[in-house]
Motif scaffolding. Sequence first.
Motif, mmCIF file in Angstrom:
data_model
loop_
_atom_site.group_PDB
_atom_site.id
_atom_site.type_symbol
_atom_site.label_atom_id
_atom_site.label_comp_id
_atom_site.label_asym_id
_atom_site.label_seq_id
_atom_site.Cartn_x
_atom_site.Cartn_y
_atom_site.Cartn_z
ATOM 1 N N VAL A 38 102.120 5.476 -16.567
ATOM 2 C CA VAL A 38 101.725 4.960 -15.252
ATOM 3 C C VAL A 38 102.391 3.619 -14.977
ATOM 4 O O VAL A 38 102.870 3.359 -13.865
ATOM 5 C CB VAL A 38 100.190 4.835 -15.156
ATOM 6 C CG1 VAL A 38 99.784 4.082 -13.887
ATOM 7 C CG2 VAL A 38 99.553 6.217 -15.166
ATOM 8 N N GLN A 39 102.446 2.755 -15.991
ATOM 9 C CA GLN A 39 103.107 1.457 -15.816
ATOM 10 C C GLN A 39 104.566 1.635 -15.434
ATOM 11 O O GLN A 39 105.081 0.945 -14.544
ATOM 12 C CB GLN A 39 103.001 0.642 -17.116
ATOM 13 C CG GLN A 39 101.610 0.112 -17.435
ATOM 14 C CD GLN A 39 101.274 -1.159 -16.657
ATOM 15 O OE1 GLN A 39 101.871 -1.457 -15.633
ATOM 16 N NE2 GLN A 39 100.283 -1.893 -17.139
ATOM 17 N N ARG A 40 105.248 2.568 -16.101
ATOM 18 C CA ARG A 40 106.655 2.831 -15.788
ATOM 19 C C ARG A 40 106.799 3.364 -14.365
ATOM 20 O O ARG A 40 107.709 2.987 -13.629
ATOM 21 C CB ARG A 40 107.263 3.819 -16.795
ATOM 22 C CG ARG A 40 107.579 3.215 -18.148
ATOM 23 C CD ARG A 40 108.596 4.082 -18.895
ATOM 24 N NE ARG A 40 108.108 5.450 -19.065
ATOM 25 C CZ ARG A 40 107.502 5.898 -20.151
ATOM 26 N NH1 ARG A 40 107.296 5.090 -21.169
ATOM 27 N NH2 ARG A 40 107.115 7.161 -20.236
ATOM 28 N N ASP A 41 105.885 4.259 -13.975
ATOM 29 C CA ASP A 41 105.950 4.833 -12.630
ATOM 30 C C ASP A 41 105.733 3.764 -11.565
ATOM 31 O O ASP A 41 106.434 3.727 -10.542
ATOM 32 C CB ASP A 41 104.898 5.934 -12.468
ATOM 33 C CG ASP A 41 105.242 7.192 -13.248
ATOM 34 O OD1 ASP A 41 106.393 7.303 -13.718
ATOM 35 O OD2 ASP A 41 104.362 8.065 -13.370
ATOM 36 N N LEU A 42 104.762 2.898 -11.777
ATOM 37 C CA LEU A 42 104.479 1.833 -10.813
ATOM 38 C C LEU A 42 105.653 0.863 -10.705
ATOM 39 O O LEU A 42 105.990 0.395 -9.616
ATOM 40 C CB LEU A 42 103.198 1.093 -11.205
ATOM 41 C CG LEU A 42 101.904 1.899 -11.053
ATOM 42 C CD1 LEU A 42 100.749 1.194 -11.747
ATOM 43 C CD2 LEU A 42 101.577 2.121 -9.582
ATOM 44 N N ARG A 53 101.505 -3.470 -5.345
ATOM 45 C CA ARG A 53 101.379 -4.776 -5.993
ATOM 46 C C ARG A 53 100.153 -4.770 -6.898
ATOM 47 O O ARG A 53 99.267 -3.935 -6.763
ATOM 48 C CB ARG A 53 101.261 -5.886 -4.950
ATOM 49 C CG ARG A 53 100.089 -5.750 -4.000
ATOM 50 C CD ARG A 53 100.055 -6.892 -3.001
ATOM 51 N NE ARG A 53 98.941 -6.789 -2.078
ATOM 52 C CZ ARG A 53 98.968 -6.109 -0.941
ATOM 53 N NH1 ARG A 53 100.080 -5.465 -0.599
ATOM 54 N NH2 ARG A 53 97.905 -6.058 -0.155
ATOM 55 N N THR A 54 100.110 -5.733 -7.792
ATOM 56 C CA THR A 54 99.019 -5.818 -8.737
ATOM 57 C C THR A 54 98.333 -7.172 -8.647
ATOM 58 O O THR A 54 98.980 -8.182 -8.340
ATOM 59 C CB THR A 54 99.521 -5.599 -10.180
ATOM 60 O OG1 THR A 54 98.411 -5.624 -11.085
ATOM 61 C CG2 THR A 54 100.529 -6.667 -10.587
ATOM 62 N N THR A 55 97.037 -7.178 -8.879
ATOM 63 C CA THR A 55 96.264 -8.415 -8.956
ATOM 64 C C THR A 55 95.614 -8.469 -10.329
ATOM 65 O O THR A 55 95.149 -7.447 -10.851
ATOM 66 C CB THR A 55 95.178 -8.465 -7.868
ATOM 67 O OG1 THR A 55 94.372 -7.282 -7.943
ATOM 68 C CG2 THR A 55 95.801 -8.552 -6.482
ATOM 69 N N THR A 63 97.380 -1.884 -5.925
ATOM 70 C CA THR A 63 97.089 -1.502 -4.547
ATOM 71 C C THR A 63 98.406 -1.254 -3.810
ATOM 72 O O THR A 63 99.478 -1.643 -4.270
ATOM 73 C CB THR A 63 96.314 -2.600 -3.793
ATOM 74 O OG1 THR A 63 97.076 -3.820 -3.824
ATOM 75 C CG2 THR A 63 94.946 -2.827 -4.396
ATOM 76 N N VAL A 64 98.304 -0.613 -2.653
ATOM 77 C CA VAL A 64 99.437 -0.444 -1.752
ATOM 78 C C VAL A 64 98.958 -0.770 -0.348
ATOM 79 O O VAL A 64 97.801 -0.489 -0.002
ATOM 80 C CB VAL A 64 100.027 0.987 -1.821
ATOM 81 C CG1 VAL A 64 99.045 2.009 -1.299
ATOM 82 C CG2 VAL A 64 101.348 1.071 -1.063
ATOM 83 N N ASP A 65 99.805 -1.388 0.451
ATOM 84 C CA ASP A 65 99.450 -1.749 1.815
ATOM 85 C C ASP A 65 99.634 -0.527 2.710
ATOM 86 O O ASP A 65 100.766 -0.108 2.957
ATOM 87 C CB ASP A 65 100.340 -2.900 2.300
ATOM 88 C CG ASP A 65 99.936 -3.408 3.679
ATOM 89 O OD1 ASP A 65 99.055 -2.782 4.304
ATOM 90 O OD2 ASP A 65 100.511 -4.408 4.129
ATOM 91 N N PRO A 66 98.548 0.063 3.226
ATOM 92 C CA PRO A 66 98.687 1.265 4.072
ATOM 93 C C PRO A 66 99.504 1.011 5.326
ATOM 94 O O PRO A 66 100.143 1.921 5.850
ATOM 95 C CB PRO A 66 97.233 1.622 4.424
ATOM 96 C CG PRO A 66 96.398 0.938 3.390
ATOM 97 C CD PRO A 66 97.145 -0.315 3.037
ATOM 98 N N ALA A 67 99.488 -0.235 5.814
ATOM 99 C CA ALA A 67 100.239 -0.543 7.036
ATOM 100 C C ALA A 67 101.735 -0.526 6.794
ATOM 101 O O ALA A 67 102.518 -0.451 7.741
ATOM 102 C CB ALA A 67 99.826 -1.917 7.574
#
Length: 232
Positions: A38-42, A53-55, A63-67
């Motif tokens: 998953v880390q590689r895919d992201l 992006r990651t927090t 998360t991903v920004d839907p806009a």
Amino acid sequence: MDRTTRLYALVEELRASAPRPRTVAALAARFEVSTRTVQRDLQALMESGVPVRTTLGRGGGWTVDPAMTLPPVHFTTEEAAALAAALAAAGTPYAGAARTAYQKLIVSMTGPAAAAAEGLAARIVTLPSRTESAVRTAVEEALSNGTVLRLSYVDSAGRASDRSVEPAGLLTAEGRWYLIGWCRTRRAGRGFRLDRITEATSTGEAAQPHDLAGLLRGSAAADAVRSAAPAW
């Protein structure tokens, strides 16, 4: 699930849960793969320009920004091939954006649609544009942001001039691209062939809105058709 399908599904999973973040562990369990996968895919999605992006910290995750992303769009094989061909052949301006859009389109498709799209795009070649990337970028940004451009321009007779232009749009004709705008220097609508613009800089000043069709009225391009208009 192969990797291409999983990358596409990862984005949709993040879109569905937005703005709530998802942890790597939760995503790994969802797709039945390791956290390392998953880390590689992201990371691959980030490198391809997808706005994930990651927090850090408690309650953090990915998360991903839907806009900034599109929901699933289902193309037929013919539609996918047509889009891929158009993007692969796209010249200036927006050539860079067309290339990355083409890459994202191919990554999101599988099966016959992907094979047809890649096969058609592979049979299309383009000559490199003579328009400098700095000029192209300035024109793109001015059109997007609605700002006045300062141009250094050489006309067909070889005469050089400096112009202040309020951009209205772009015209493509016979393999050439033209910036159409209101020329403050000439106080009239004018077309500027992109490969004759030697320098372009944004003044940062907001431009007055101008109707593209109005500026073209009475010119040889008066019957130009908007590229987004349906052909009926």
